[in-house]
Design a protein around this motif. Structure first.
Motif, PDB file in Angstrom:
ATOM      1  N   PRO A  19       0.809  -1.220   0.000  1.00  0.00           N
ATOM      2  CA  PRO A  19       0.000   0.000   0.000  1.00  0.00           C
ATOM      3  C   PRO A  19       0.844   1.273   0.000  1.00  0.00           C
ATOM      4  O   PRO A  19       0.437   2.275  -0.584  1.00  0.00           O
ATOM      5  CB  PRO A  19      -0.829  -0.115   1.291  1.00  0.00           C
ATOM      6  CG  PRO A  19      -0.255  -1.236   2.064  1.00  0.00           C
ATOM      7  CD  PRO A  19       0.535  -2.092   1.140  1.00  0.00           C
ATOM      8  N   GLU A  95       2.157  -0.434   6.206  1.00  0.00           N
ATOM      9  CA  GLU A  95       0.719  -0.303   5.960  1.00  0.00           C
ATOM     10  C   GLU A  95       0.171   0.923   6.690  1.00  0.00           C
ATOM     11  O   GLU A  95      -0.608   1.703   6.127  1.00  0.00           O
ATOM     12  CB  GLU A  95      -0.023  -1.562   6.433  1.00  0.00           C
ATOM     13  CG  GLU A  95      -1.516  -1.459   6.190  1.00  0.00           C
ATOM     14  CD  GLU A  95      -2.320  -2.566   6.871  1.00  0.00           C
ATOM     15  OE1 GLU A  95      -3.109  -3.211   6.182  1.00  0.00           O
ATOM     16  OE2 GLU A  95      -2.170  -2.776   8.097  1.00  0.00           O
ATOM     17  N   TRP A 102      -3.076   8.401   3.293  1.00  0.00           N
ATOM     18  CA  TRP A 102      -4.404   8.521   2.667  1.00  0.00           C
ATOM     19  C   TRP A 102      -5.334   9.380   3.531  1.00  0.00           C
ATOM     20  O   TRP A 102      -6.210  10.066   3.011  1.00  0.00           O
ATOM     21  CB  TRP A 102      -5.009   7.135   2.406  1.00  0.00           C
ATOM     22  CG  TRP A 102      -4.432   6.467   1.188  1.00  0.00           C
ATOM     23  CD1 TRP A 102      -4.129   7.070  -0.002  1.00  0.00           C
ATOM     24  CD2 TRP A 102      -4.069   5.087   1.026  1.00  0.00           C
ATOM     25  NE1 TRP A 102      -3.609   6.146  -0.885  1.00  0.00           N
ATOM     26  CE2 TRP A 102      -3.566   4.924  -0.283  1.00  0.00           C
ATOM     27  CE3 TRP A 102      -4.130   3.965   1.854  1.00  0.00           C
ATOM     28  CZ2 TRP A 102      -3.124   3.695  -0.790  1.00  0.00           C
ATOM     29  CZ3 TRP A 102      -3.704   2.740   1.353  1.00  0.00           C
ATOM     30  CH2 TRP A 102      -3.197   2.610   0.050  1.00  0.00           C
ATOM     31  N   GLU A 306      -6.964  -3.637   1.710  1.00  0.00           N
ATOM     32  CA  GLU A 306      -6.243  -3.051   0.573  1.00  0.00           C
ATOM     33  C   GLU A 306      -5.974  -4.093  -0.513  1.00  0.00           C
ATOM     34  O   GLU A 306      -6.004  -5.293  -0.255  1.00  0.00           O
ATOM     35  CB  GLU A 306      -4.853  -2.534   0.990  1.00  0.00           C
ATOM     36  CG  GLU A 306      -4.809  -1.515   2.062  1.00  0.00           C
ATOM     37  CD  GLU A 306      -4.649  -2.159   3.415  1.00  0.00           C
ATOM     38  OE1 GLU A 306      -3.557  -2.621   3.747  1.00  0.00           O
ATOM     39  OE2 GLU A 306      -5.652  -2.209   4.139  1.00  0.00           O
ATOM     40  N   ASN A 327     -10.023   1.408   2.225  1.00  0.00           N
ATOM     41  CA  ASN A 327      -8.874   2.250   1.906  1.00  0.00           C
ATOM     42  C   ASN A 327      -7.920   1.456   1.029  1.00  0.00           C
ATOM     43  O   ASN A 327      -7.565   0.320   1.363  1.00  0.00           O
ATOM     44  CB  ASN A 327      -8.165   2.673   3.195  1.00  0.00           C
ATOM     45  CG  ASN A 327      -8.953   3.719   3.940  1.00  0.00           C
ATOM     46  OD1 ASN A 327      -9.351   4.735   3.385  1.00  0.00           O
ATOM     47  ND2 ASN A 327      -9.219   3.462   5.214  1.00  0.00           N
ATOM     48  N   GLY A 328      -7.537   2.062  -0.087  1.00  0.00           N
ATOM     49  CA  GLY A 328      -6.520   1.455  -0.954  1.00  0.00           C
ATOM     50  C   GLY A 328      -6.880   0.108  -1.551  1.00  0.00           C
ATOM     51  O   GLY A 328      -5.994  -0.748  -1.680  1.00  0.00           O
ATOM     52  N   ASP A 348     -11.310   5.985  -2.748  1.00  0.00           N
ATOM     53  CA  ASP A 348     -11.403   5.913  -1.282  1.00  0.00           C
ATOM     54  C   ASP A 348     -11.351   7.269  -0.585  1.00  0.00           C
ATOM     55  O   ASP A 348     -12.147   7.553   0.310  1.00  0.00           O
ATOM     56  CB  ASP A 348     -10.294   5.000  -0.726  1.00  0.00           C
ATOM     57  CG  ASP A 348      -8.898   5.292  -1.303  1.00  0.00           C
ATOM     58  OD1 ASP A 348      -8.752   6.288  -2.031  1.00  0.00           O
ATOM     59  OD2 ASP A 348      -7.968   4.519  -1.002  1.00  0.00           O
TER      60      ASP A 348
END
Ligand code: NAD
Length: 426
Positions: A19, A95, A102, A306, A327-328, A348
């Motif tokens: 990620p 991560e 993000w 992810e 997310n991701g 996202d």
């Protein structure tokens, strides 16, 4: 023998498809659109601060176990750090770095006065008793207590954490400072200063941005077929709201398995089943996990972890619209394939920003000790999400770029403008 100098980034060893590399690739796509501000671009590629903590706890059988915990503050240019805490066996520093970055982008994209942060513990919470979970949460909170606070960094729930965990975090932080600091975490239970509407806020935001996107591509929600990966807080709420709008939830996958029903699954019954059995397995028609990605659908909602939308899955999905609840969830290469194939992706950083938006409402309500009604909260949430969607949609049209790159352009401009105006200390 001389050793090479190390910086924070050299402590992680990103694997392909990690990620953090996904995030860096996203930033590189945006820099050409940032003009003069690109001068500050490196800021976006380095977390401001990363804390790794040892979390030793006494287990119920008297043994002592150590867990590894993290809190990363990616950027604080626009305000205090804000972002969830994840308890999961695969949590790594790398991560958490990506998730914190993000959050920087998400908060700025929606216009919330926050930087970005994230935390986590590498643990399978399902293996802990309630007492062990409480001890672990409290010790972790105490360890990261040196960098969190209502004006510094405000954690919230994420995967496998909930209102109870937030209550323990709030209590531990409060005990340590000798007061009651309701504003140190959001997503708290209502009697402790939690906000109405918070639990369903992320799923509601997925619904609102999905509704706006569907309208723009002429996709009717009534009768639309939707596949949802992840049936936790985000996925199950989004499924519920889309079903209320007349859509059919044709397939659902979670950690326990994948189920489908062409005519549409009964979302309320599935929620009860998951509550009783811990997963979707055993409800409706079971399908292989790989087959989930092939189920014919109009809208796909990844709302689990992810990296789920791979190149191969992007090539075969029948969805016209993908709403990133998680997310991701999309690898950069898959992003390109989806764009080539004309699949609209609501990224996202916009799609799942409803949770942090109502977290912001919670924080504001805690400061003023004045609480709003649920209707008021949902109306404000709808307004903020629609405004953010329109702004990002407009940027995407003007620059002829994807919604993801447009969201990053809007967000990075805000972050780097704040950076430039604050200047470099000292
Ligand atoms: P949750 O713990 O409530 O639910 C997670 C879901 O994912 C569960 O249904 C679980 O079974 C499923 N899952 C786990 N591993 C899986 C696997 N290998 N394959 C398929 N499904 C799997 O978590 P949540 O809060 O709903 O979060 C889901 C995603 O949404 C995460 O990416 C999280 O970061 C993101 N998110 C959550 C919020 C929030 O407010 N909760 C806000 C923004 C983004």
């Amino acid at each position: 023998m001389a050793t090479a100098p190390r910086n924070l980034l050299s402590y992680v060893d990103p694997q392909p498809d990690s990620p953090w590399l996904t995030y860096l690739a996203q930033v590189d796509r945006v820099l050409p659109y940032l003009g003069e501000l690109a001068r500050w671009g490196e800021t976006l590629k380095r977390p401001k601060r990363a804390l790794i903590v040892d979390v030793p706890i006494e287990m119920d059988d008297g043994t002592v176990r150590h867990f590894e915990g993290f809190r990363v503050q990616h950027n604080l240019s626009r305000g205090p750090g804000k972002g969830g805490v994840r308890f999961h066996p695969q949590v790594t520093l790398e991560e958490v770095m990506a998730l914190s970055a993000w959050m920087t982008i998400k908060n700025a994209a929606v216009g919330l006065p926050y930087g970005g942060a994230k935390g986590g513990i590498r643990v399978d919470p399902g293996q802990l008793s309630r007492k062990e979970l409480e001890r672990m949460t409290r010790r972790y909170t105490s360890e990261i207590g040196i960098i969190i606070g209502p004006q510094q960094d405000i954690p919230a729930p994420d995967v496998n954490t909930n209102a109870q965990i937030m209550a323990w975090m709030m209590d531990t932080y409060s005990m340590n400072i000798g007061g009651t600091a309701t504003g140190v975490v959001t997503g708290k239970p209502i009697p402790l200063g939690g906000s109405l509407g918070r639990v369903k806020a992320t799923g509601r935001g997925v619904f609102v941005t999905g509704r706006e996107a569907a309208r723009r591509i002429g996709l009717e929600l009534a009768g639309a077929r939707i596949a949802v990966q992840g049936f936790g807080n985000v996925g199950s709420t989004a499924a519920e709201l889309f079903a209320e709008a007349g859509a059919k939830i044709v397939a659902v996958q979670d950690h326990s398995g994948s189920v489908m029903h062409e005519g549409g699954l009964d979302v309320a019954a599935l929620q009860l089943h998951v509550h009783a059995h811990g997963g979707v397995a055993g409800f409706g028609e079971a399908i292989a996990d790989d087959a989930f990605w092939q189920v014919p659908c109009d809208i796909l909602i990844p709302a689990a972890l992810e990296g789920q939308m791979t190149e191969a899955r992007a090539r075969t999905t029948t969805a016209k619209l993908m709403l990133e609840g998680a997310n991701g969830p999309t690898l950069p290469i898959a992003d390109d394939v989806l764009a080539e194939r004309g699949v609209l992706v609501v990224p996202d950083v916009l799609c799942n920003a409803g949770g942090v938006t109502v977290s912001y409402f919670e924080w504001v309500q805690d400061f003023s000790s004045f609480f709003w009604s649920e209707d008021e909260i949902n109306a404000r949430l709808d307004r903020i999400m629609v405004n953010a969607f329109e702004q990002i949609w407009g940027t995407a049209e003007r620059l002829r770029i994807s919604l993801r790159t447009a969201a990053f352009v809007v967000a990075c401009e805000r972050v780097l403008m704040a950076r430039a105006e604050r200047g470099l200390y000292p």
